[in-house]
Design a protein around this motif. Sequence first.
Motif, PDB file in Angstrom:
ATOM      1  N   TYR A  77       0.849  -1.189   0.000  1.00 50.94           N
ATOM      2  CA  TYR A  77       0.000   0.000   0.000  1.00 50.94           C
ATOM      3  C   TYR A  77       0.887   1.242   0.000  1.00 50.94           C
ATOM      4  CZ  TYR A  77      -4.304  -2.544   1.081  1.00 50.94           C
ATOM      5  OH  TYR A  77      -5.392  -3.377   1.043  1.00 50.94           O
ATOM      6  N   THR A  78       0.460   2.254  -0.721  1.00 54.78           N
ATOM      7  CA  THR A  78       1.188   3.515  -0.655  1.00 54.78           C
ATOM      8  C   THR A  78       0.933   4.176   0.689  1.00 54.78           C
ATOM      9  OG1 THR A  78      -0.666   4.729  -1.642  1.00 54.78           O
ATOM     10  CG2 THR A  78       1.008   3.845  -3.141  1.00 54.78           C
ATOM     11  N   ASP A  79       1.920   4.919   1.157  1.00 56.40           N
ATOM     12  CA  ASP A  79       1.835   5.567   2.463  1.00 56.40           C
ATOM     13  C   ASP A  79       2.573   6.906   2.360  1.00 56.40           C
ATOM     14  OD1 ASP A  79       1.946   6.410   5.096  1.00 56.40           O
ATOM     15  OD2 ASP A  79       2.333   4.400   5.894  1.00 56.40           O
ATOM     16  N   LYS A  80       1.823   8.007   2.466  1.00 61.15           N
ATOM     17  CA  LYS A  80       2.426   9.333   2.316  1.00 61.15           C
ATOM     18  C   LYS A  80       3.496   9.597   3.371  1.00 61.15           C
ATOM     19  CE  LYS A  80      -1.691  11.404   0.222  1.00 61.15           C
ATOM     20  NZ  LYS A  80      -2.745  12.456   0.328  1.00 61.15           N
ATOM     21  N   ARG A  81       3.409   8.918   4.515  1.00 63.99           N
ATOM     22  CA  ARG A  81       4.378   9.146   5.584  1.00 63.99           C
ATOM     23  C   ARG A  81       5.766   8.631   5.217  1.00 63.99           C
ATOM     24  NH1 ARG A  81       1.392   6.076  10.334  1.00 63.99           N
ATOM     25  NH2 ARG A  81       1.301   4.561   8.613  1.00 63.99           N
ATOM     26  N   LEU A  82       5.855   7.807   4.172  1.00 58.56           N
ATOM     27  CA  LEU A  82       7.135   7.216   3.798  1.00 58.56           C
ATOM     28  C   LEU A  82       7.854   8.001   2.701  1.00 58.56           C
ATOM     29  CD1 LEU A  82       6.179   3.421   3.777  1.00 58.56           C
ATOM     30  CD2 LEU A  82       6.900   4.875   5.688  1.00 58.56           C
ATOM     31  N   ARG A  83       7.289   9.139   2.282  1.00 63.10           N
ATOM     32  CA  ARG A  83       7.925   9.939   1.237  1.00 63.10           C
ATOM     33  C   ARG A  83       9.003  10.847   1.822  1.00 63.10           C
ATOM     34  NH1 ARG A  83       2.327  11.905  -1.684  1.00 63.10           N
ATOM     35  NH2 ARG A  83       1.625   9.843  -2.328  1.00 63.10           N
ATOM     36  N   GLY A  84       9.934  11.213   0.966  1.00 68.66           N
ATOM     37  CA  GLY A  84      10.926  12.197   1.355  1.00 68.66           C
ATOM     38  C   GLY A  84      12.151  11.636   2.045  1.00 68.66           C
ATOM     39  N   PHE A  85      12.321  10.323   2.102  1.00 73.68           N
ATOM     40  CA  PHE A  85      13.482   9.738   2.774  1.00 73.68           C
ATOM     41  C   PHE A  85      14.645   9.600   1.790  1.00 73.68           C
ATOM     42  CE2 PHE A  85      10.279   8.861   5.834  1.00 73.68           C
ATOM     43  CZ  PHE A  85      10.935   8.726   7.052  1.00 73.68           C
ATOM     44  N   ASP A  86      15.838   9.593   2.363  1.00 74.74           N
ATOM     45  CA  ASP A  86      17.030   9.466   1.526  1.00 74.74           C
ATOM     46  C   ASP A  86      17.173   8.053   0.967  1.00 74.74           C
ATOM     47  OD1 ASP A  86      17.752  12.098   2.167  1.00 74.74           O
ATOM     48  OD2 ASP A  86      18.777  11.434   3.986  1.00 74.74           O
ATOM     49  N   ALA A  87      16.800   7.055   1.772  1.00 74.50           N
ATOM     50  CA  ALA A  87      17.027   5.670   1.350  1.00 74.50           C
ATOM     51  C   ALA A  87      15.984   4.753   1.962  1.00 74.50           C
ATOM     52  CB  ALA A  87      18.430   5.206   1.741  1.00 74.50           C
ATOM     53  N   ALA A  88      15.742   3.638   1.282  1.00 73.94           N
ATOM     54  CA  ALA A  88      14.867   2.574   1.789  1.00 73.94           C
ATOM     55  C   ALA A  88      15.567   1.244   1.592  1.00 73.94           C
ATOM     56  CB  ALA A  88      13.520   2.568   1.064  1.00 73.94           C
ATOM     57  N   VAL A  89      15.385   0.331   2.548  1.00 70.88           N
ATOM     58  CA  VAL A  89      16.014  -0.986   2.503  1.00 70.88           C
ATOM     59  C   VAL A  89      14.926  -2.045   2.489  1.00 70.88           C
ATOM     60  CG1 VAL A  89      17.556  -2.600   3.665  1.00 70.88           C
ATOM     61  CG2 VAL A  89      18.025  -0.133   3.764  1.00 70.88           C
ATOM     62  N   LEU A  90      15.014  -2.969   1.531  1.00 69.78           N
ATOM     63  CA  LEU A  90      14.152  -4.160   1.474  1.00 69.78           C
ATOM     64  C   LEU A  90      15.089  -5.365   1.588  1.00 69.78           C
ATOM     65  CD1 LEU A  90      11.923  -2.966  -1.459  1.00 69.78           C
ATOM     66  CD2 LEU A  90      11.010  -3.581   0.767  1.00 69.78           C
ATOM     67  N   SER A  91      15.374  -5.778   2.807  1.00 68.28           N
ATOM     68  CA  SER A  91      16.339  -6.861   3.022  1.00 68.28           C
ATOM     69  C   SER A  91      15.615  -8.181   3.222  1.00 68.28           C
ATOM     70  CB  SER A  91      17.215  -6.545   4.247  1.00 68.28           C
ATOM     71  OG  SER A  91      18.148  -7.575   4.470  1.00 68.28           O
ATOM     72  N   GLU A  92      15.777  -9.107   2.271  1.00 74.79           N
ATOM     73  CA  GLU A  92      15.153 -10.431   2.321  1.00 74.79           C
ATOM     74  C   GLU A  92      13.640 -10.317   2.473  1.00 74.79           C
ATOM     75  OE1 GLU A  92      17.835 -12.942   1.912  1.00 74.79           O
ATOM     76  OE2 GLU A  92      18.444 -10.901   1.457  1.00 74.79           O
ATOM     77  N   VAL A  93      13.013  -9.522   1.624  1.00 75.38           N
ATOM     78  CA  VAL A  93      11.572  -9.275   1.679  1.00 75.38           C
ATOM     79  C   VAL A  93      10.865  -9.794   0.441  1.00 75.38           C
ATOM     80  CG1 VAL A  93       9.785  -7.482   1.737  1.00 75.38           C
ATOM     81  CG2 VAL A  93      11.802  -7.278   3.204  1.00 75.38           C
ATOM     82  N   ILE A  94      11.378  -9.454  -0.754  1.00 72.74           N
ATOM     83  CA  ILE A  94      10.590  -9.675  -1.968  1.00 72.74           C
ATOM     84  C   ILE A  94      10.290 -11.144  -2.200  1.00 72.74           C
ATOM     85  CG2 ILE A  94      11.410  -7.561  -3.057  1.00 72.74           C
ATOM     86  CD1 ILE A  94      13.304  -9.285  -4.752  1.00 72.74           C
ATOM     87  N   GLU A  95      11.198 -12.044  -1.780  1.00 74.53           N
ATOM     88  CA  GLU A  95      10.996 -13.473  -2.054  1.00 74.53           C
ATOM     89  C   GLU A  95       9.850 -14.072  -1.247  1.00 74.53           C
ATOM     90  OE1 GLU A  95      14.282 -13.095   1.032  1.00 74.53           O
ATOM     91  OE2 GLU A  95      13.735 -12.141  -0.869  1.00 74.53           O
ATOM     92  N   HIS A  96       9.313 -13.328  -0.276  1.00 75.21           N
ATOM     93  CA  HIS A  96       8.185 -13.815   0.520  1.00 75.21           C
ATOM     94  C   HIS A  96       6.838 -13.432  -0.098  1.00 75.21           C
ATOM     95  CE1 HIS A  96      10.327 -15.348   4.089  1.00 75.21           C
ATOM     96  NE2 HIS A  96      11.224 -14.436   3.790  1.00 75.21           N
ATOM     97  N   LEU A  97       6.840 -12.662  -1.188  1.00 78.83           N
ATOM     98  CA  LEU A  97       5.601 -12.260  -1.845  1.00 78.83           C
ATOM     99  C   LEU A  97       5.328 -13.150  -3.049  1.00 78.83           C
ATOM    100  CD1 LEU A  97       6.275  -9.647  -0.168  1.00 78.83           C
ATOM    101  CD2 LEU A  97       5.181  -8.369  -2.006  1.00 78.83           C
ATOM    102  N   ASP A  98       4.046 -13.410  -3.292  1.00 79.72           N
ATOM    103  CA  ASP A  98       3.691 -14.069  -4.546  1.00 79.72           C
ATOM    104  C   ASP A  98       4.074 -13.144  -5.696  1.00 79.72           C
ATOM    105  OD1 ASP A  98       2.536 -16.396  -3.420  1.00 79.72           O
ATOM    106  OD2 ASP A  98       0.745 -15.236  -2.916  1.00 79.72           O
ATOM    107  N   LEU A  99       4.529 -13.724  -6.787  1.00 75.43           N
ATOM    108  CA  LEU A  99       4.988 -12.904  -7.910  1.00 75.43           C
ATOM    109  C   LEU A  99       3.951 -11.894  -8.400  1.00 75.43           C
ATOM    110  CD1 LEU A  99       7.052 -15.550  -9.918  1.00 75.43           C
ATOM    111  CD2 LEU A  99       7.917 -13.444  -8.883  1.00 75.43           C
ATOM    112  N   PRO A 100       2.639 -12.247  -8.466  1.00 74.89           N
ATOM    113  CA  PRO A 100       1.656 -11.240  -8.900  1.00 74.89           C
ATOM    114  C   PRO A 100       1.542 -10.053  -7.943  1.00 74.89           C
ATOM    115  CG  PRO A 100       0.754 -13.461  -9.115  1.00 74.89           C
ATOM    116  CD  PRO A 100       2.022 -13.590  -8.333  1.00 74.89           C
TER     117      PRO A 100
END
Length: 540
Positions: free
Chosen positions: A364-387
């Motif tokens: 989900y989009t979240d306006k509170r997460l905008r404006g940051f210098d960096a974001a980390v997705l560490s060992e996350v994407i492989e837990h989602l279904d591809l669709p």
Amino acid sequence: MFLTISTTGTPERPATDLGFLLHKHPDKAQSFSTSHGTAHVFYPEASAERCTAALLLEVDPVALVRRGKGKGRGGAPDAALAQYVNDRPYAASSLLSVAMSTVFKSALSGACRAMPARAEAPLPLRVEVPALPARGGAELVGKLFRPLGWTTVDAVAVPLDEEFPQWGDSRYVRLVLEGELRLSDALRQLYVLLPVLDDAKHYWVAPDEVDKLLRAGAGWLADHPERHLITSRYLARRWNLTRQAAQALELVRLAESDDLDVDNVDNAVDETTDTEEKPVPLAEHRRTAILQALRTAGASRVLDLGCGQGQLVQALLKDTRFTEIVGVDVSMRALTIASRRLKLDRMGERQSDRVTLRQGSLTYTDKRLRGFDAAVLSEVIEHLDLPRLPALEYAVFGSARPRTVLVTTPNVEYNVRWDTLPAGHVRHGDHRFEWTRAEFRDWAEKVARRHGYTVAFEAVGPDDPEVGPPTQMAVFTTTAADGNTADGNTADGNRTDGNAADGSENGHSENGPSKNEPSENDNDTTEHISNDNTKEAEAA
């Protein structure tokens, strides 16, 4: 109400050693004040061959009513005269459990300075409770006590009236337990199961009751076949406390089965079991690579998306160049563990101003997460279904749009280096996919093109010349022209106002949000546990 504990002995190991273990001298009759009456401890018999300690609790009915204040059966009667005419002074209940914890506190913990070896050894014990309320009858008594090692569990129903047997049995039983157990184990079992069988407590069940249950149930409750019933009744059927206890007991059970420390067991593969035997665990390699990439990017405000137990957040806090750190996870349980790990309740004001833990779904989009210098997705994407990946891609790269995004994921080619991982199996039971280096590169380059990023790739962990590193990392970077514009659109035409450019609702893809976005090791919040082979394959 009355309870006796008996043991037998020999001239070399006299039964009167029971007095040392209970910290009550056999030659004395002692009395102790409790909040609802007086507890007496005395020894009806004390010889080298046989010794019996008795606990007699005299309940003050007036104190029970006054202190109850409408809580428990003593103060919340289901009949008009129940406050004044009830079984509380006579039948074993939570009142007796509280008296036991007061009078036999050291024995409950297994402490005995005089005879430490004797306290750790099983004793031939006989426990008798003449009047025990048992909602569920003698059958339930057997189900609760037999799995705990008692060789004899004799629960005889007490008739309503011996002169009128046709009236049937009452809800009370006369309980006799016999077996060889440690005294502390027997006392802790009684402490928990007496109020469970009574199915009532004389006091309000507060959240600290969960800790009491876990302490008293250590070593036996986690594997008990009736643990759900025990936790539910002991916690007065307060579902939130029952769920909390159930989760804690499941961690205990898993830790014991894998011979691990409970503090190191979460609902994911433990970070120290992520690689072959290496001097440095892969999880540490991963954190080091992420921290170095963030420093190179000059980031000071960082998002940890899928922060799990907070290991990366903890590492970021140690470097003062990171002035604002926000950990996001869908699991409140994971965030609670992270808060405990970070000691947020005891953290100084200046330090606590740097960190925020926030519940949120990464699709989900979240306006509170905008404006940051960096974001980390560490060992996350492989837990989602591809669709589901397009929803996460847009939420991170299209809406939040930090200047730098770091994505780490397993390299499936490296799996052949673990002999104990069966061919074709992924490293963790909840992984929906694991990509080769080419597949990960292809996905990352497409995401970068769609959202106006450039992407570079780094190896994490030892780089095998044939199959590559165990973990692969993509470093996405925007340019000034690619940043957010004043009208809420990015340079590539994507909206940043919380709605997708194609008009889809909620700012996520038409596939909808994932119900759970767990991540692995450092950041994992999934409720799944790897099988034994997988854990062994990932052993650090």
